[in-house]
Enzyme design. Sequence first.
Site, PDB file in Angstrom:
ATOM      1  N   HIS A  72      36.925  42.609  40.800  1.00  0.00           N
ATOM      2  CA  HIS A  72      37.982  41.594  40.848  1.00  0.00           C
ATOM      3  C   HIS A  72      38.146  41.097  42.276  1.00  0.00           C
ATOM      4  O   HIS A  72      38.311  41.885  43.210  1.00  0.00           O
ATOM      5  CB  HIS A  72      39.305  42.178  40.352  1.00  0.00           C
ATOM      6  CG  HIS A  72      39.373  42.288  38.862  1.00  0.00           C
ATOM      7  ND1 HIS A  72      40.564  42.373  38.172  1.00  0.00           N
ATOM      8  CD2 HIS A  72      38.392  42.315  37.919  1.00  0.00           C
ATOM      9  CE1 HIS A  72      40.321  42.454  36.870  1.00  0.00           C
ATOM     10  NE2 HIS A  72      39.010  42.428  36.701  1.00  0.00           N
ATOM     11  N   TYR A 201      50.635  40.160  37.572  1.00  0.00           N
ATOM     12  CA  TYR A 201      51.874  40.845  37.922  1.00  0.00           C
ATOM     13  C   TYR A 201      53.019  39.865  37.700  1.00  0.00           C
ATOM     14  O   TYR A 201      53.043  38.796  38.323  1.00  0.00           O
ATOM     15  CB  TYR A 201      51.855  41.292  39.387  1.00  0.00           C
ATOM     16  CG  TYR A 201      50.887  42.407  39.705  1.00  0.00           C
ATOM     17  CD1 TYR A 201      51.332  43.722  39.844  1.00  0.00           C
ATOM     18  CD2 TYR A 201      49.532  42.147  39.889  1.00  0.00           C
ATOM     19  CE1 TYR A 201      50.455  44.746  40.151  1.00  0.00           C
ATOM     20  CE2 TYR A 201      48.634  43.162  40.189  1.00  0.00           C
ATOM     21  CZ  TYR A 201      49.109  44.459  40.321  1.00  0.00           C
ATOM     22  OH  TYR A 201      48.228  45.476  40.620  1.00  0.00           O
ATOM     23  N   PRO A 293      53.160  53.107  40.938  1.00  0.00           N
ATOM     24  CA  PRO A 293      51.848  52.544  40.599  1.00  0.00           C
ATOM     25  C   PRO A 293      51.703  51.062  40.893  1.00  0.00           C
ATOM     26  O   PRO A 293      50.607  50.521  40.741  1.00  0.00           O
ATOM     27  CB  PRO A 293      51.747  52.810  39.089  1.00  0.00           C
ATOM     28  CG  PRO A 293      53.172  52.860  38.618  1.00  0.00           C
ATOM     29  CD  PRO A 293      53.941  53.473  39.747  1.00  0.00           C
ATOM     30  N   LYS A 297      47.758  52.543  44.372  1.00  0.00           N
ATOM     31  CA  LYS A 297      47.314  53.354  45.505  1.00  0.00           C
ATOM     32  C   LYS A 297      47.133  54.834  45.191  1.00  0.00           C
ATOM     33  O   LYS A 297      46.524  55.553  45.987  1.00  0.00           O
ATOM     34  CB  LYS A 297      48.321  53.224  46.661  1.00  0.00           C
ATOM     35  CG  LYS A 297      48.410  51.825  47.249  1.00  0.00           C
ATOM     36  CD  LYS A 297      47.077  51.349  47.760  1.00  0.00           C
ATOM     37  CE  LYS A 297      47.127  49.938  48.281  1.00  0.00           C
ATOM     38  NZ  LYS A 297      45.788  49.387  48.557  1.00  0.00           N
ATOM     39  N   TYR A 385      46.388  45.338  49.620  1.00  0.00           N
ATOM     40  CA  TYR A 385      45.957  45.591  48.245  1.00  0.00           C
ATOM     41  C   TYR A 385      44.533  46.123  48.192  1.00  0.00           C
ATOM     42  O   TYR A 385      44.238  47.067  47.444  1.00  0.00           O
ATOM     43  CB  TYR A 385      46.077  44.305  47.429  1.00  0.00           C
ATOM     44  CG  TYR A 385      45.987  44.510  45.933  1.00  0.00           C
ATOM     45  CD1 TYR A 385      47.127  44.798  45.174  1.00  0.00           C
ATOM     46  CD2 TYR A 385      44.772  44.406  45.254  1.00  0.00           C
ATOM     47  CE1 TYR A 385      47.054  44.983  43.814  1.00  0.00           C
ATOM     48  CE2 TYR A 385      44.696  44.589  43.886  1.00  0.00           C
ATOM     49  CZ  TYR A 385      45.842  44.877  43.158  1.00  0.00           C
ATOM     50  OH  TYR A 385      45.763  45.072  41.806  1.00  0.00           O
TER      51      TYR A 385
END
Length: 391
Positions: A72, A201, A293, A297, A385
């Site tokens: 991704h 998200y 979550p 990580k 990220y």
Amino acid sequence: MHTQVAIIGAGPAGLLLGQLLYKAGIDNIILEQRSASYVLGRVRAGVLEQTTVELLEQAGAGQRMRDQGLLHQGFELLFAGQRHRIDLHGLTGGKGVMVYGQSELTRDLMAARDAAGLPTVYEAAQVQPLDFDGRSPRVRYQQDGQTREIACDFIAGCDGFHGVCRASVPAVSMRCFEKVYPFGWLGLLADTPPVGQELVYAHTDRGFALCSQRSTTRSRYYLQVPLGDKAEAWSDAAFWQELRLRLDPQTRERLVTGPSLEKSIAPLRSFVTEPMRFGRLFLAGDAAHIVPPTGAKGLNLAASDVGFLAQALAQHYAESSQQGLDSYSARCLARTWKAQRFSWWLTSLLHSAPGTSPFDARMQRAELDALVHSPAAARVLAENYVGLPLQ
């Protein structure tokens, strides 16, 4: 029995450490209180940073991930009814993340360990790390009604948040930091195609939602729910209906529903233990820290911990050096607190906490708006990220 390193816990952290040590020529035995099938059955996150991918390849367990994992290069933020793409690849100089289920990663590490003929003791009862404050640590356990012991040079505590390793350390020898969030994640796994090629998200007035995936045919979805909710009180139909209400019309139209394979609620917490070394006992992964979550990580921190520990042990045995062992805790904690900060910030930004004031809600919206309209702000998000290299 005697080994150089006794590893307690056969989750991803313990299995990865075992493979890295094997590649470095260091003997190790893994003890696990659960069965192999139970370990494989745990449904967990599946977003891997580049550092984790590289460690799996170094361990000789990366081929299937490379063949079947999904690379991704971005993800989408949904708020105010609009989706905005965060271009990880463009913002970080070509970096991204690999989507590959933790159960599949665990299966690969188990297979690699079996192929190498390395010893793993499953269903080991009453495991006790002993004498780790001296020069001759031991691990005692019971199996088949018999008490057994393993003498070792070092003990690696990879047995999770509720494991025995951290619990065996005197409370006066550590300091713990914790934040418990006033909501949980209701997760549903289904053999349905994802809503899109990348994760979504969602920040909504009804609460947070995440559209994730494990493969092109298996999806994982999450809903923010009150802490007191029970998974069994949520029917599949109720879950899908609530998820629809938290998506924009286009994503809602692409949503394919189906019967759940697994459904559970996970509380969210931030937790750190300092230090992560106690004599010849080293904590790694969830035994030392927990992150919410939201930032993906947890597994990646566990991988970096064992990457540091494998480096330190290899240096010790090859060069008779203590340098890596002595710096292990500080190196891990520096990385851990960076990940904690990012995970706390992203969790606070995307969720609707009980009692959130109208002002706070507007501030969340303003910050989200800044993220998608400021390349500098988006770059900070993207860099955190995709994760840091192992240094």
